[in-house]
Design an enzyme around this catalytic site. Structure first.
Site, PDB file in Angstrom:
ATOM      1  N   THR A  45       0.863  -1.167   0.000  1.00 12.95           N
ATOM      2  CA  THR A  45       0.000   0.000   0.000  1.00 12.95           C
ATOM      3  C   THR A  45       0.905   1.225   0.000  1.00 12.95           C
ATOM      4  O   THR A  45       2.089   1.146   0.325  1.00 12.95           O
ATOM      5  CB  THR A  45      -0.942  -0.033   1.212  1.00 12.95           C
ATOM      6  OG1 THR A  45      -0.197  -0.297   2.390  1.00 12.95           O
ATOM      7  CG2 THR A  45      -2.028  -1.090   1.036  1.00 12.95           C
ATOM      8  N   GLY A  46       0.345   2.373  -0.378  1.00 12.52           N
ATOM      9  CA  GLY A  46       1.125   3.558  -0.717  1.00 12.52           C
ATOM     10  C   GLY A  46       2.166   4.037   0.259  1.00 12.52           C
ATOM     11  O   GLY A  46       3.354   4.107  -0.061  1.00 12.52           O
ATOM     12  N   ASP A  71      -5.815  -0.904   0.108  1.00 11.61           N
ATOM     13  CA  ASP A  71      -6.164  -2.248   0.595  1.00 11.61           C
ATOM     14  C   ASP A  71      -7.016  -2.975  -0.439  1.00 11.61           C
ATOM     15  O   ASP A  71      -6.829  -4.168  -0.689  1.00 11.61           O
ATOM     16  CB  ASP A  71      -6.936  -2.174   1.921  1.00 11.61           C
ATOM     17  CG  ASP A  71      -6.105  -1.648   3.072  1.00 11.61           C
ATOM     18  OD1 ASP A  71      -4.870  -1.809   3.042  1.00 11.61           O
ATOM     19  OD2 ASP A  71      -6.690  -1.075   4.007  1.00 11.61           O
ATOM     20  N   HIS A  98     -10.874   2.770   7.864  1.00  5.78           N
ATOM     21  CA  HIS A  98     -11.112   1.888   6.723  1.00  5.78           C
ATOM     22  C   HIS A  98     -11.132   0.415   7.158  1.00  5.78           C
ATOM     23  O   HIS A  98     -10.792  -0.483   6.392  1.00  5.78           O
ATOM     24  CB  HIS A  98     -10.068   2.144   5.629  1.00  5.78           C
ATOM     25  CG  HIS A  98      -8.655   1.850   6.027  1.00  5.78           C
ATOM     26  ND1 HIS A  98      -7.993   2.563   6.991  1.00  5.78           N
ATOM     27  CD2 HIS A  98      -7.784   0.916   5.585  1.00  5.78           C
ATOM     28  CE1 HIS A  98      -6.776   2.074   7.130  1.00  5.78           C
ATOM     29  NE2 HIS A  98      -6.628   1.067   6.297  1.00  5.78           N
TER      30      HIS A  98
END
Length: 152
Positions: A45-46, A71, A98
């Protein structure tokens, strides 16, 4: 549900994900295992991916940040058979906005039967397993048969 198999290759596609309070722990783990990880393709993920790349120099294919859809991007790759295992250091003591995405990601990893480590001890067991360096057959849902049955 009917099952078929797929082969996880010797050179694996590894997803690396960490919640904010766990990022340093994942960075430490990646640093410790950098030599072994160079032989594999890394996704993350980023924020996690950018931290890994800048701290270790390892190439990482970074998705969006987790809360911004990363995700779900990793989950899509799992569903497509493009991720072979996942190291996901998640924080069980802090809720994240999230959280439904997190649950969906873990659900997809389970549905598609990929190995998942959610803490350092399990990640150490995975990377030190003889199977980590070998091709491995895993059972996965037979989606074509599932679709045929649904369309009857």
């Amino acid at each position: 549900m009917e099952f078929t198999t797929r082969t996880i290759p010797a050179q694996k596609h590894i997803a690396l994900v960490a919640h904010d309070h766990c990022k340093q722990s994942l960075l430490d783990w990646v640093g410790t295992n950098k030599q072994q990880l160079t032989e594999h393709t890394l996704y993350a993920t980023g924020t996690t991916g950018n931290l890994i790349q800048s701290n270790t120099g390892l190439p990482v294919k970074s998705m969006l940040s987790g809360p911004m859809g990363g995700d779900q991007q990793v989950g899509a790759l799992i569903s497509e058979g493009k991720i072979d295992l996942m190291i996901f250091f998640w924080d069980p003591l802090n809720a994240v906005p999230h959280d439904p995405d997190v649950k969906a990601l873990l659900r997809l990893a389970t549905v598609w039967n990929i190995p998942v480590a959610t803490n350092r001890a399990t990640a150490d067991f995975l990377i030190n397993s003889a199977l980590f360096k070998e091709p491995v057959q895993i059972a996965i849902p037979d989606y074509q048969r599932y679709l045929q049955d649904r369309l009857k």
